[in-house]
Scaffold this motif. Structure first.
Motif, PDB file in Angstrom:
ATOM      1  N   GLU A  67     -10.451  17.882 -30.998  1.00  0.00           N
ATOM      2  CA  GLU A  67     -10.098  17.937 -32.419  1.00  0.00           C
ATOM      3  C   GLU A  67     -11.251  17.494 -33.301  1.00  0.00           C
ATOM      4  OE1 GLU A  67      -5.277  17.110 -31.949  1.00  0.00           O
ATOM      5  OE2 GLU A  67      -6.629  15.527 -32.665  1.00  0.00           O
ATOM      6  N   PHE A 108     -11.243  28.036 -38.673  1.00  0.00           N
ATOM      7  CA  PHE A 108     -10.184  27.044 -38.861  1.00  0.00           C
ATOM      8  C   PHE A 108     -10.762  25.647 -38.697  1.00  0.00           C
ATOM      9  CE2 PHE A 108      -9.306  28.345 -34.288  1.00  0.00           C
ATOM     10  CZ  PHE A 108      -9.917  27.242 -33.706  1.00  0.00           C
ATOM     11  N   ASN A 109      -9.940  24.677 -39.061  1.00  0.00           N
ATOM     12  CA  ASN A 109     -10.316  23.274 -38.920  1.00  0.00           C
ATOM     13  C   ASN A 109      -9.337  22.636 -37.936  1.00  0.00           C
ATOM     14  OD1 ASN A 109     -10.870  20.506 -39.183  1.00  0.00           O
ATOM     15  ND2 ASN A 109     -11.446  20.745 -41.339  1.00  0.00           N
ATOM     16  N   GLU A 112      -6.562  20.241 -38.684  1.00  0.00           N
ATOM     17  CA  GLU A 112      -5.299  20.746 -39.224  1.00  0.00           C
ATOM     18  C   GLU A 112      -4.354  21.228 -38.134  1.00  0.00           C
ATOM     19  OE1 GLU A 112      -6.590  23.792 -41.872  1.00  0.00           O
ATOM     20  OE2 GLU A 112      -7.546  22.407 -43.287  1.00  0.00           O
ATOM     21  N   ALA A 113      -4.736  21.058 -36.882  1.00  0.00           N
ATOM     22  CA  ALA A 113      -3.865  21.484 -35.778  1.00  0.00           C
ATOM     23  C   ALA A 113      -2.604  20.626 -35.758  1.00  0.00           C
ATOM     24  CB  ALA A 113      -4.607  21.364 -34.452  1.00  0.00           C
ATOM     25  N   GLY A 114      -1.482  21.268 -35.462  1.00  0.00           N
ATOM     26  CA  GLY A 114      -0.214  20.553 -35.447  1.00  0.00           C
ATOM     27  C   GLY A 114      -0.020  19.726 -34.196  1.00  0.00           C
ATOM     28  N   TRP A 117      -0.436  20.831 -30.193  1.00  0.00           N
ATOM     29  CA  TRP A 117      -1.111  22.126 -30.257  1.00  0.00           C
ATOM     30  C   TRP A 117      -1.805  22.479 -28.944  1.00  0.00           C
ATOM     31  CZ3 TRP A 117      -6.382  23.124 -29.716  1.00  0.00           C
ATOM     32  CH2 TRP A 117      -7.217  22.006 -29.664  1.00  0.00           C
ATOM     33  N   PRO A 130      -4.626  26.326 -35.428  1.00  0.00           N
ATOM     34  CA  PRO A 130      -4.296  26.297 -36.865  1.00  0.00           C
ATOM     35  C   PRO A 130      -4.699  27.615 -37.519  1.00  0.00           C
ATOM     36  CG  PRO A 130      -6.261  24.992 -36.421  1.00  0.00           C
ATOM     37  CD  PRO A 130      -5.717  25.397 -35.089  1.00  0.00           C
ATOM     38  N   PRO A 131      -4.165  27.894 -38.708  1.00  0.00           N
ATOM     39  CA  PRO A 131      -4.415  29.191 -39.350  1.00  0.00           C
ATOM     40  C   PRO A 131      -5.892  29.410 -39.697  1.00  0.00           C
ATOM     41  CG  PRO A 131      -2.542  28.079 -40.349  1.00  0.00           C
ATOM     42  CD  PRO A 131      -3.201  27.073 -39.462  1.00  0.00           C
ATOM     43  N   PHE A 207      -1.773  31.701 -32.294  1.00  0.00           N
ATOM     44  CA  PHE A 207      -1.753  31.077 -33.622  1.00  0.00           C
ATOM     45  C   PHE A 207      -0.317  30.710 -34.002  1.00  0.00           C
ATOM     46  CE2 PHE A 207      -5.929  32.801 -33.719  1.00  0.00           C
ATOM     47  CZ  PHE A 207      -6.640  31.946 -34.560  1.00  0.00           C
ATOM     48  N   ALA A 208      -0.205  29.593 -34.698  1.00  0.00           N
ATOM     49  CA  ALA A 208       1.093  29.059 -35.035  1.00  0.00           C
ATOM     50  C   ALA A 208       1.843  29.950 -36.012  1.00  0.00           C
ATOM     51  CB  ALA A 208       0.950  27.651 -35.614  1.00  0.00           C
ATOM     52  N   GLU A 211      -1.675  34.142 -41.097  1.00  0.00           N
ATOM     53  CA  GLU A 211      -2.490  33.666 -42.220  1.00  0.00           C
ATOM     54  C   GLU A 211      -2.137  34.435 -43.489  1.00  0.00           C
ATOM     55  OE1 GLU A 211      -3.584  34.329 -39.272  1.00  0.00           O
ATOM     56  OE2 GLU A 211      -4.229  32.345 -38.593  1.00  0.00           O
TER      57      GLU A 211
END
Length: 212
Positions: A67, A108-109, A112-114, A117, A130-131, A207-208, A211
């Motif tokens: 991360e 992506f960053n 920002e991952a949930g 993940w 993350p998106p 991807f969650a 976008e």
């Protein structure tokens, strides 16, 4: 007569000794073969194997270190826009034409991952990414911006309006559904390749959510 008996006796003794020696030699050879077979069997059943373990366990520390990569770029787009504006006046029209250059980076960053993940699902490592988004919103290189044509007088507000139009045009041209899909594919390929290089076998990145 006595001499013949003596020779016969000696021949008997020699034959006995030869037979005994042959039997002893045969016994020794048989023993060696048996011992060799036993040692070979023992060696097979108790062999020592040294195998390098390249697998990396999925730990909270490992997830945190991944991360920390933060922003990751998967598609870079360069664009230039020629934008003009005309101002009508009593003594004639004024015109301003400028060329703007921009570099837009999609990615992506990982900050920002949930939650969850990255997780192990049986034999498969699953990544919920993350998106994809625009990584840097200040993508116009103002140092390269130049006036293509300029007549009349213009205020900073006029130039800002021209900048805003160029910005919007670049967004419309570059941040498209097709380009976002390309960035998504690149992201999945690169993340899966990275995790496999770390020792994980089956890896699946998705991807969650779509976008915008």
């Amino acid at each position: 007569m006595e001499s013949n008996k003596r020779r016969s006796f000696l021949r008997f003794i020699i034959n006995k000794l030869s037979l005994k020696g042959a039997l002893m030699l045969g016994s020794v050879l048989l023993l060696l073969v048996v011992v060799s077979l036993i040692l070979r069997w023992i060696g097979k059943s108790n062999s020592l194997y040294i195998e390098e373990n390249k697998r990396i366990d999925l730990t909270p520390t490992l997830i945190k270190s991944i991360e920390e990569i933060g922003e990751w770029e998967f598609l870079q787009l360069t664009d230039e826009e020629l934008v003009d504006t005309i101002k009508h006046g009593f003594f004639g029209d004024s015109r301003l034409v400028r060329i703007y250059y921009g570099t837009l980076r999609l990615g992506f960053n990982l900050h920002e991952a949930g939650p969850g993940w990255l997780k192990q699902d049986k034999d498969t490592l699953r990544l919920m990414l993350p998106p994809i988004r625009l990584l840097d919103k200040d993508f116009i290189d103002e140092a390269r911006t130049k006036a293509f044509y300029e007549s009349g007088s213009w205020t900073e507000a006029d130039r800002q309006a021209l900048y805003d139009r160029a910005y919007k045009l670049m967004m419309q041209r570059c941040v498209t559904t097709a380009n976002i899909q390309t960035a998504r594919r690149n992201a999945c390929l690169q993340m899966e390749s990275m995790m496999r290089s770390m020792g994980f076998g089956a890896v699946k990145a998705t991807f969650a959510q779509p976008e915008r």
